[in-house]
Design an enzyme around this catalytic site. Sequence first.
Site, PDB file in Angstrom:
ATOM      1  N   GLU A 136      33.546  39.796  45.211  1.00  0.00           N
ATOM      2  CA  GLU A 136      34.142  41.008  44.645  1.00  0.00           C
ATOM      3  C   GLU A 136      34.323  40.912  43.130  1.00  0.00           C
ATOM      4  O   GLU A 136      34.496  41.924  42.458  1.00  0.00           O
ATOM      5  CB  GLU A 136      35.458  41.339  45.364  1.00  0.00           C
ATOM      6  CG  GLU A 136      35.192  41.590  46.832  1.00  0.00           C
ATOM      7  CD  GLU A 136      36.358  42.150  47.623  1.00  0.00           C
ATOM      8  OE1 GLU A 136      37.178  42.888  47.057  1.00  0.00           O
ATOM      9  OE2 GLU A 136      36.441  41.827  48.826  1.00  0.00           O
ATOM     10  N   TYR A 178      42.911  42.968  43.100  1.00  0.00           N
ATOM     11  CA  TYR A 178      42.551  41.721  43.785  1.00  0.00           C
ATOM     12  C   TYR A 178      41.381  41.043  43.073  1.00  0.00           C
ATOM     13  O   TYR A 178      41.456  39.862  42.709  1.00  0.00           O
ATOM     14  CB  TYR A 178      42.183  42.003  45.252  1.00  0.00           C
ATOM     15  CG  TYR A 178      41.440  40.860  45.929  1.00  0.00           C
ATOM     16  CD1 TYR A 178      42.041  39.613  46.101  1.00  0.00           C
ATOM     17  CD2 TYR A 178      40.120  41.018  46.377  1.00  0.00           C
ATOM     18  CE1 TYR A 178      41.346  38.553  46.710  1.00  0.00           C
ATOM     19  CE2 TYR A 178      39.431  39.978  46.989  1.00  0.00           C
ATOM     20  CZ  TYR A 178      40.053  38.748  47.144  1.00  0.00           C
ATOM     21  OH  TYR A 178      39.367  37.712  47.737  1.00  0.00           O
TER      22      TYR A 178
END
Length: 351
Positions: free
Chosen positions: A134, A157
């Site tokens: 990610e 995140y």
Amino acid sequence: MSKKILITGGAGFIGSHVVRLFVKSHPEYSIVNLDKLTYAGNLENLRDVETNQNYRFVKGDIVDYEFIKEFFSKEQFDGVIHLAAESHVDRSLENPAEFAVTNIVGTLNLLQAARLSWKDNFSKKLFYHISTDEVYGSLDHGGFFTEETPVDPRSPYSASKTGSDHFVKAFHSSYGLPVIISRCSNNYGPNHFPEKLIPLMIYNIINNKPLPVYGKGENVRDWLYVEDHASAIHVIFEKGKAGEVYNIGGNNEWKNIDLVMMLCQIMDKKLNREKGASEKLITYVKDRAGHDLRYAIDSTKLQHELGWKPSIDFPAGLEKTVDWFLNNPEWLDHVTSGAYREYYKSMYDNR
Ligand code: NAD
Ligand code: TYD
């Protein structure tokens, strides 16, 4: 004992599979699992290895620098495999600061404590940081993330994981600390906390609850069975080159809606429900803010240089996962009592 290895976050989903693999395949190593036991940490994940001679659990917080420094100085680890983190995107949207503190400051504390305990003599030492695909951001419909793809995090995140990756690299450039980073795609499998897509859908299908698909369900994720991630971590820890980044992935892209449909079909059979019964539970809900469209990993480097490859295909892995959840109702009951219900209400009631 030939090596003493610290695994952080070993009571979590992926960490517990990594601990099990190392404890079982390396009786000559001493494995220490450091975990704060947040909502995501669960010692029930490690029942089968908890009495092994080469395993020890220590409860502790990576954010507490004084504790971490003392701990490293006392234990004198040879290697660190760092998984402890806040890991759920939706929670990071609600509480970004907690992610910055745990994922960035926590990692920095471990790096500094490792460096001090090794007194800048890094021969045969390794700090291995577990990161995520990610950090590369979001792909359109074509292309793959390679190790050269520039980082471009888009959620709190992924921003916090990127921050921790930068500190890991900085300790390598500035002090020569031997580090490795690996970046893996979405994992699934036994012990997965039911806030993430696959276990949440399994839990809701079992309980005949709505299946909340964000947006139109068109987002794509690249799924890897958790034991294959653990085996990649094992290979990288043993054979990886310090200073390198390795991508890990299963070449297994699925649109969320297609994946949920497939799960529904598997579960209708397992639960002896009428064909199509679980699909009726699918409910499209408000999309996630800044929802990354697609992740897809190119893991050629790991496959060619270190000889790793995934061992379980998706239909088989999904069936094993469903079987595990159906055979472990106490585990599900324990993790979904109390605080989970409040979490679920706050995340899904107004979607
Ligand atoms: P998880 O949320 O299931 O487990 C995290 C563990 O870290 C828990 O046991 C928790 O108690 C512990 N922890 C949290 N804060 C801590 C602290 N301050 N001190 C000590 N321990 C603490 O996460 P996971 O899905 O197992 O992910 C593990 C790692 O792998 C994370 O670093 C994550 O970013 C990375 N990762 C996850 C995926 C995935 O699909 N789940 C994919 C790629 C990378
Ligand atoms: P998730 O498991 O949270 O992993 P990540 O966001 O780190 O990839 O989500 C996987 C995909 O599933 C993502 O596109 C968001 C979507 N999703 C839903 O549609 N419904 C849900 O209830 C959840 C938790 C996720």
